[in-house]
Enzyme design. Structure first.
Site, PDB file in Angstrom:
ATOM      1  N   SER A  34       8.703   1.450   8.098  1.00 21.22           N
ATOM      2  CA  SER A  34      10.024   1.324   7.463  1.00 21.22           C
ATOM      3  C   SER A  34      11.006   2.309   8.060  1.00 21.22           C
ATOM      4  O   SER A  34      12.206   2.080   8.016  1.00 21.22           O
ATOM      5  CB  SER A  34       9.970   1.668   5.980  1.00 21.22           C
ATOM      6  N   GLU A  88      12.239  -8.205   9.212  1.00 24.01           N
ATOM      7  CA  GLU A  88      13.022  -7.734  10.354  1.00 24.01           C
ATOM      8  C   GLU A  88      12.106  -7.706  11.572  1.00 24.01           C
ATOM      9  O   GLU A  88      11.021  -7.112  11.521  1.00 24.01           O
ATOM     10  CB  GLU A  88      13.569  -6.335  10.070  1.00 24.01           C
ATOM     11  N   ASN A 137      17.342  -1.030   5.406  1.00 26.97           N
ATOM     12  CA  ASN A 137      17.355   0.344   4.917  1.00 26.97           C
ATOM     13  C   ASN A 137      18.600   1.104   5.362  1.00 26.97           C
ATOM     14  O   ASN A 137      19.001   2.084   4.735  1.00 26.97           O
ATOM     15  CB  ASN A 137      16.083   1.082   5.354  1.00 26.97           C
TER      16      ASN A 137
HETATM   17  N1  LIG Z   1       5.200  -0.110   0.296  1.00 30.65           N
HETATM   18  C1  LIG Z   1       6.368  -0.598   0.692  1.00 30.65           C
HETATM   19  O1  LIG Z   1       7.227  -0.954  -0.112  1.00 30.65           O
HETATM   20  C2  LIG Z   1       6.632  -0.779   2.169  1.00 30.65           C
HETATM   21  C3  LIG Z   1       7.625  -1.685   2.566  1.00 30.65           C
HETATM   22  C4  LIG Z   1       7.841  -1.905   3.924  1.00 30.65           C
HETATM   23  C5  LIG Z   1       7.114  -1.198   4.851  1.00 30.65           C
HETATM   24  N2  LIG Z   1       6.159  -0.302   4.436  1.00 30.65           N
HETATM   25  C6  LIG Z   1       5.379   0.381   5.492  1.00 30.65           C
HETATM   26  O2  LIG Z   1       4.117  -0.248   5.587  1.00 30.65           O
HETATM   27  C7  LIG Z   1       3.109   0.697   5.932  1.00 30.65           C
HETATM   28  C8  LIG Z   1       2.013   0.673   4.880  1.00 30.65           C
HETATM   29  O3  LIG Z   1       2.564   0.915   3.623  1.00 30.65           O
HETATM   30  P1  LIG Z   1       1.759   0.631   2.271  1.00 30.65           P
HETATM   31  O4  LIG Z   1       2.714   0.824   1.165  1.00 30.65           O
HETATM   32  O5  LIG Z   1       1.002  -0.631   2.387  1.00 30.65           O
HETATM   33  O6  LIG Z   1       0.719   1.866   2.301  1.00 30.65           O
HETATM   34  P2  LIG Z   1      -0.606   2.065   1.429  1.00 30.65           P
HETATM   35  O7  LIG Z   1      -0.739   3.528   1.251  1.00 30.65           O
HETATM   36  O8  LIG Z   1      -0.601   1.165   0.243  1.00 30.65           O
HETATM   37  O9  LIG Z   1      -1.780   1.557   2.417  1.00 30.65           O
HETATM   38  C9  LIG Z   1      -2.050   2.147   3.651  1.00 30.65           C
HETATM   39  C10 LIG Z   1      -3.498   1.827   4.011  1.00 30.65           C
HETATM   40  O10 LIG Z   1      -3.711   2.238   5.370  1.00 30.65           O
HETATM   41  C11 LIG Z   1      -5.026   2.801   5.458  1.00 30.65           C
HETATM   42  N3  LIG Z   1      -5.046   3.664   6.638  1.00 30.65           N
HETATM   43  C12 LIG Z   1      -4.479   4.874   6.796  1.00 30.65           C
HETATM   44  N4  LIG Z   1      -4.698   5.319   8.052  1.00 30.65           N
HETATM   45  C13 LIG Z   1      -5.399   4.355   8.693  1.00 30.65           C
HETATM   46  C14 LIG Z   1      -5.906   4.219  10.016  1.00 30.65           C
HETATM   47  N5  LIG Z   1      -5.715   5.178  10.933  1.00 30.65           N
HETATM   48  N6  LIG Z   1      -6.562   3.084  10.337  1.00 30.65           N
HETATM   49  C15 LIG Z   1      -6.758   2.096   9.421  1.00 30.65           C
HETATM   50  N7  LIG Z   1      -6.312   2.186   8.135  1.00 30.65           N
HETATM   51  C16 LIG Z   1      -5.636   3.296   7.794  1.00 30.65           C
HETATM   52  C17 LIG Z   1      -5.207   3.518   4.146  1.00 30.65           C
HETATM   53  O11 LIG Z   1      -6.595   3.689   3.876  1.00 30.65           O
HETATM   54  C18 LIG Z   1      -4.533   2.567   3.164  1.00 30.65           C
HETATM   55  O12 LIG Z   1      -5.441   1.641   2.619  1.00 30.65           O
HETATM   56  C19 LIG Z   1       3.844   2.022   6.090  1.00 30.65           C
HETATM   57  O13 LIG Z   1       4.212   2.185   7.434  1.00 30.65           O
HETATM   58  C20 LIG Z   1       5.071   1.834   5.221  1.00 30.65           C
HETATM   59  O14 LIG Z   1       6.161   2.658   5.629  1.00 30.65           O
HETATM   60  C21 LIG Z   1       5.899  -0.095   3.121  1.00 30.65           C
END
Ligand SMILES: NC(=O)c1ccc[n+]([C@@H]2O[C@H](COP(=O)([O-])OP(=O)(O)OC[C@H]3O[C@@H](n4cnc5c(N)ncnc54)[C@H](O)[C@@H]3O)[C@@H](O)[C@H]2O)c1
Length: 512
Positions: A121, A154, A192
């Site tokens: 993000s 996006e 954003n």
């Molecule tokens: N949550 C939101 O609203 C949102 C929206 C858009 C984008 N994002 C982006 O998406 C990504 C994930 O966000 P999320 O909210 O799903 O996070 P989350 O914390 O719910 O999940 C992340 C997962 O990644 C795993 N992980 C961490 N390091 C790892 C690695 N090296 N290899 C494999 N797995 C690994 C963790 O165990 C966890 O299960 C981030 O980059 C975030 O900025 C989040």
């Protein structure tokens, strides 16, 4: 229909990863899911099964289709499970070093022409791509939460991204029922970045003591009407929903990534409330208090009743493009009009500033009897839910209350502000348009894609450029120039994209 990708890998089984898996499995593509935490994969699989059981129960998906979709999802214990994938989407923790390490490791198991996409993000897609040997295959693929319901994505290209990668990712999104918008890798991408006005400008007005946050929420929900629609949530309700631990760092990050650009300057109020742990709904307390998922009514935040409608008010309306409409309103509310070139000594003075404050608008007049009415949005008799007025620091309480009672006489709710260049709606809407114009000026995406992304990603009644067109580019320019002149704050300097189109009488959606 031929999918542009035959097998998709997803890394990270959190909130986003599981949504992305669901989307593409439902679209008919085999998907492999991996996470360093096996328990996260198990939880994601359980979540998918529950989701499809519910969809079958509600009759939204047939039992056969649900079973076929689930059969398309497999899990892998390590990255070698992605060996046959022609696309891997990363949705792991938001840390540049960890993402770069993962991308390097992915290159070792994937064929050289496989695409690697990041769901980041806030990080630079270009910086993530810089870690790999073939950066031309790296793109951003930024989904919104919850992925299956938020239909926008996006598709982000850095300076080295091969354009065909963006085309294929866009096609995949379209085939899955999502709306892709192609944009350049810039801080905050489109959504954003465009979101850096609604919350931050409201926080700025709050920081200036213009009024309380509950009132700002009411104004933006009830006064604003763009194409018959307002904002569904006020800015502080939205900050509580998102959580200040998420939104404040985004505000800081975009401000710093744009080298301290004044338009994006965050508020100290956000930083303080974050430090205090007042994060929002998730902890039960933010700007509002929550219990069992609902707002707890707080009498301190309730609106005070309007004074009784006054009798015998004589009102003088300053000259301006809406003088006749304001006069008609006041007469309809029971006032006697004073139509002299100057106000008589016993008349209420009603000003209608755009961009400037009530003090500036009252120059040369008796400010003790002066109030300002916001005429940006519909304000006519029985034609609006809320009217917004403000006072100068010299306005007498009796004149303020008389104006308040008069403006509420047809049952409209009335907000009374302290002096502010641009009231609340003018400054927040003008800043949304201004930031949208900056995004267009930087050619981050096409004008229509900017509007589509913001409408679908942020749920605004219109995209920023259409919003500017609905208000009128010349009026938005006047508001920003007024705010800029009164405050001397470079935050409000109008974008060149806006100024040129306003002066030439063009739509803000006009590209060149
Ligand atoms: N949550 C939101 O609203 C949102 C929206 C858009 C984008 N994002 C982006 O998406 C990504 C994930 O966000 P999320 O909210 O799903 O996070 P989350 O914390 O719910 O999940 C992340 C997962 O990644 C795993 N992980 C961490 N390091 C790892 C690695 N090296 N290899 C494999 N797995 C690994 C963790 O165990 C966890 O299960 C981030 O980059 C975030 O900025 C989040």
């Amino acid at each position: 229909m031929n999918s542009p990708f035959s097998r998709i890998g997803v890394v990270g089984a959190g909130a986003m990863g599981r949504g992305i898996v669901q989307l593409f499995a439902q679209a008919g593509v085999p998907v492999v899911l991996h996470d360093t935490q096996p328990s996260a994969v198990e939880a994601a699989m359980g979540h998918l099964r529950d989701t499809f059981a519910r969809l079958v129960e509600k009759g939204k998906v047939s039992a056969d289709a649900a079973q076929a979709t689930l059969a398309r999802v497999s899990s892998g214990e390590n990255l070698s499970a992605f060996a046959g994938c022609d696309l891997v989407i990363e949705a792991i923790v938001e840390r540049l070093d960890i993402k770069q390490t993962l991308f390097r490791a992915l290159e070792d198991v994937l064929s050289p022409d496989a695409v690697i996409a990041t769901n980041t993000s806030s990080l630079s897609v270009t910086a993530i791509a810089a870690a790999v040997r073939h950066p031309q295959r790296v793109a951003g693929y930024h989904f919104f939460n919850p992925v299956p319901l938020m239909r926008i994505v996006e598709v982000i290209g850095g300076p080295r991204t091969e354009p065909s990668v963006l085309t294929r990712l866009s096609e995949l999104a379209r085939q899955s029922g999502h709306v892709p918008v192609v944009c350049q890798d810039t801080p905050g991408f489109i959504v954003n970045h465009a979101g850096r006005a609604f919350g931050p400008e409201s926080l700025k007005a709050l920081g200036e003591g213009v009024t309380g946050y509950a009132d700002i929420d009411r104004i933006l929900r009830e006064q604003v009407q763009i194409g018959g629609q307002g904002f569904k949530l006020g800015p502080f309700e939205l900050l509580d929903l998102t959580g200040l631990d998420v939104s404040h760092p985004v505000m800081e990050s975009i401000y710093h990534q744009y080298y301290e650009e004044a338009r994006y300057k965050p508020s100290v109020i956000g930083a303080q409330r974050l430090a205090a742990g007042l994060l929002g709904r998730k902890v039960g307390e933010g700007f509002y208090r929550y219990a069992a998922g609902s707002v707890v009514a707080d009498p301190a935040l309730a609106e005070s009743p309007a004074p009784a409608a006054p009798t015998g008010v004589r009102a003088w309306v300053a000259r301006g493009p809406q003088q006749a409409d304001v006069r008609a309103l006041l007469e309809g509310l029971g006032a006697t009009l004073d139509t002299g070139a100057q106000p008589s000594p016993d008349s209420l003075i009603v000003l209608t500033p755009l961009g400037i404050d009530a003090t500036e608008a009252a120059r040369g007049l008796d400010a003790r009897r002066a109030v300002a009415l916001d005429t940006l949005m519909p304000f006519g008799l029985r034609a609006c839910k809320r009217r917004v007025m403000m006072t100068t620091p010299a306005t007498g309480a009796e004149w303020r209350d008389r104006a308040h009672g008069l403006l509420a006489a047809d049952g409209a709710r009335v907000s009374v502000l302290r002096d502010s260049a641009g009231f609340i709606a003018q400054r927040v809407l003008a800043m949304i348009v201004s930031v949208g114009c900056e995004i267009a000026q930087q050619r981050v995406a096409s004008p229509s894609d900017i509007d589509t992304a913001v409408r679908l990603g942020l749920g605004y009644p219109a995209g920023p450029l259409s919003m500017g067109d609905a208000i009128g580019p010349a009026r938005v320019l006047e508001i920003l120039e007024g705010m800029h002149r009164v405050t001397a704050d470079p935050r409000y300097r109008p974008s060149a994209w806006l100024r040129r189109r306003a002066l030439l009488g063009l739509s803000l959606l006009n590209d060149d």
